[in-house]
Design a protein around this motif. Structure first.
Motif, PDB file in Angstrom:
ATOM      1  N   PRO A 174     -47.388 -28.551 -28.236  1.00 19.67           N
ATOM      2  CA  PRO A 174     -47.440 -29.932 -27.747  1.00 19.67           C
ATOM      3  C   PRO A 174     -46.966 -30.945 -28.784  1.00 19.67           C
TER       4      PRO A 174
ATOM      5  N   GLU B 245     -54.573 -29.611 -26.393  1.00 27.85           N
ATOM      6  CA  GLU B 245     -53.765 -29.140 -25.270  1.00 27.85           C
ATOM      7  C   GLU B 245     -54.267 -27.790 -24.758  1.00 27.85           C
TER       8      GLU B 245
ATOM      9  N   ARG C  54     -41.708 -34.376 -18.496  1.00 24.04           N
ATOM     10  CA  ARG C  54     -42.134 -33.029 -18.876  1.00 24.04           C
ATOM     11  C   ARG C  54     -42.025 -32.858 -20.395  1.00 24.04           C
ATOM     12  N   HIS C  55     -42.732 -31.865 -20.889  1.00 24.22           N
ATOM     13  CA  HIS C  55     -42.847 -31.693 -22.332  1.00 24.22           C
ATOM     14  C   HIS C  55     -41.533 -31.209 -22.971  1.00 24.22           C
TER      15      HIS C  55
ATOM     16  N   ASP D 295     -43.494 -26.720 -16.463  1.00 21.87           N
ATOM     17  CA  ASP D 295     -44.835 -26.859 -15.883  1.00 21.87           C
ATOM     18  C   ASP D 295     -45.173 -28.343 -15.708  1.00 21.87           C
TER      19      ASP D 295
ATOM     20  N   ARG E  80     -54.883 -26.608 -20.678  1.00 24.89           N
ATOM     21  CA  ARG E  80     -53.899 -25.807 -19.956  1.00 24.89           C
ATOM     22  C   ARG E  80     -53.961 -24.357 -20.410  1.00 24.89           C
TER      23      ARG E  80
ATOM     24  N   ALA F  50     -47.565 -29.939 -18.005  1.00 25.19           N
ATOM     25  CA  ALA F  50     -47.127 -30.195 -19.372  1.00 25.19           C
ATOM     26  C   ALA F  50     -46.335 -31.496 -19.401  1.00 25.19           C
TER      27      ALA F  50
ATOM     28  N   SER G 299     -45.272 -20.733 -22.829  1.00 20.38           N
ATOM     29  CA  SER G 299     -45.969 -21.676 -23.689  1.00 20.38           C
ATOM     30  C   SER G 299     -45.012 -22.664 -24.358  1.00 20.38           C
ATOM     31  N   TYR G 300     -45.595 -23.617 -25.057  1.00 23.73           N
ATOM     32  CA  TYR G 300     -44.876 -24.622 -25.831  1.00 23.73           C
ATOM     33  C   TYR G 300     -45.860 -25.220 -26.827  1.00 23.73           C
TER      34      TYR G 300
ATOM     35  N   TRP H 299     -39.115 -29.077 -25.070  1.00 19.98           N
ATOM     36  CA  TRP H 299     -39.188 -27.689 -25.556  1.00 19.98           C
ATOM     37  C   TRP H 299     -38.035 -27.371 -26.508  1.00 19.98           C
TER      38      TRP H 299
END
Length: 395
Positions: free
Chosen positions: A262, A207, A288-289, A278, A211, A281, A259-260, A291
């Protein structure tokens, strides 16, 4: 409920139950159009034990990050006010065999632990205070822990502790979470904690190449609700929880998180409370990712996943936002199994229709019961009021 108002102690304008055993009886008045002999519907009493004691919290970190330091200070103050009992475990740096002398972490020497608890002995003693026993803690907060410093038995005990009502908050970080994403030959050792997480961690090196975390992004709330009280950042109960977060995202500088960590996906049934904003992401599904994720409500566990060590940015808008979030989050995690209330099945049911429900069945060691597909097992369920019983086939 059958609670006499004279037995309640007022606090901040709201009643508070005195310490002891309380019996609650729900009463619902009969509807005028209802064909029912009684004046109201009732159920058998449910006994709830009220115990007033500090919340016992263990904070573990592989390094003294921003969030760790703020959380340590917060719960140190709560300890002084007799509302919490804080213990700290700072793990050894990579390659170090001994600790530096005279480390100060805002806790008494006996609460600055050198090792993670080595056993779990469940008991009804809520006042237990033994730093080597997981039963002495209500909630554990882990900041990017070095999982390799915990042995297999400690990880297995951690899972048993969570399954017996312990609350776990895991703050993902870029250094050590890779261990669970790619466990290699240690897959069996790390299986207990991998099973606990509400997400499947991914190799963050892939990741990172795709990004660059150079811009802040807000969170998108999929499952923000009043039931998740830790999302309420203000002290105004009339405001929606998303409004509090929008105030932070719109009024702070920078406006959000960068940030995160993944993940491949959230696990089935897990509650994705907030996703990283984002659009780059995204999971393979296009969503979406994740979190902020909590374990499936039906699991009976209270495990929280935080995608990065950045909640301290809440303080840049209002210090109280950060403190309310963490105080409520840890309290929410710790309340997972102290009182388990099993909802009644709805009734009446028609005799010619199946009744669907979920149960959690464990073997004598506390592990999920494995039923071979080639065998058929039956389970006898007895009514708590000795009315009748039925035999069910386990599939």
């Amino acid at each position: 409920s059958d609670v006499c108002s004279s037995d309640l102690e007022p606090r901040a304008g709201r009643p508070e139950l005195a310490e002891g055993d309380w019996a609650f009886v729900p009463r619902v008045p009969k509807d005028r159009a209802e064909i029912f002999a009684g004046k109201e519907h009732t159920r058998e009493p449910v006994v709830v034990k009220v115990v007033k004691r500090p919340m016992r919290v263990l904070v573990l970190a592989s390094a003294p990050t921003h969030d760790y330091q703020f959380l340590r200070t917060l719960f140190s103050r709560e300890t002084e006010k007799k509302r919490a009992l804080l213990s700290i475990l700072l793990q050894l740096p990579p390659g170090a065999a001994t600790r530096r002398a005279n480390i100060v972490q805002d806790v008494p020497k006996e609460r600055l632990l050198e090792n993670f608890p080595v056993r779990f002995t469940p008991s009804g003693d809520e006042s237990k205070d033994d730093s080597t026993d997981l039963a002495s803690f209500d909630s554990i907060v882990m900041f990017d822990p070095d999982w390799t410093q915990l042995d297999g038995s400690q990880l297995a005990n951690l899972r048993l502790w969570v399954d017996n009502g312990g609350g776990l908050v895991v703050v993902a970080g870029p250094v050590n979470m890779l261990t669970l994403a790619r466990p290699g030959n240690d897959a069996e050792k790390f299986k207990p904690v991998i099973d606990l997480l509400p997400v499947r961690p991914k190799d963050n090196r892939i990741e990172a190449a795709e990004r660059t975390p150079d811009s802040p992004w807000p969170l998108l709330f999929d499952a923000a609700s009043p039931e998740l009280d830790f999302l309420r950042l203000s002290d105004d109960p009339t405001r929606g929880v998303e409004r509090d977060w929008n105030d932070f995202f719109e009024g702070s500088t920078p406006k959000g998180f960068f940030s995160y960590y993944p993940v491949e996906e959230e696990k089935r049934g897990a509650l994705v409370v907030g996703r990283f904003g984002d659009p780059r992401a995204a999971l393979r599904t296009g969503k979406r990712h994740p979190w902020l994720v909590v374990t499936a409500p039906a699991s009976g566990r209270r495990v929280v996943w935080l995608g990065s060590d950045e909640t301290w940015r809440l303080r840049m808008y209002q210090e109280a936002f950060h403190e309310r979030f963490w105080t409520k989050l840890v309290r929410w995690s710790a309340s997972g199994g102290k009182t388990r209330i099993i909802p009644y099945l709805r009734n009446p049911y028609r005799a010619d229709r199946p009744v669907e429900f979920e149960v959690k069945i464990e073997d004598r060691s506390g592990q999920p019961l494995t039923v071979p597909r080639s065998e058929e097992h039956t389970s006898e369920l007895q009514s708590p009021y000795v009315i009748s019983y039925a035999v069910f086939c386990l599939k």
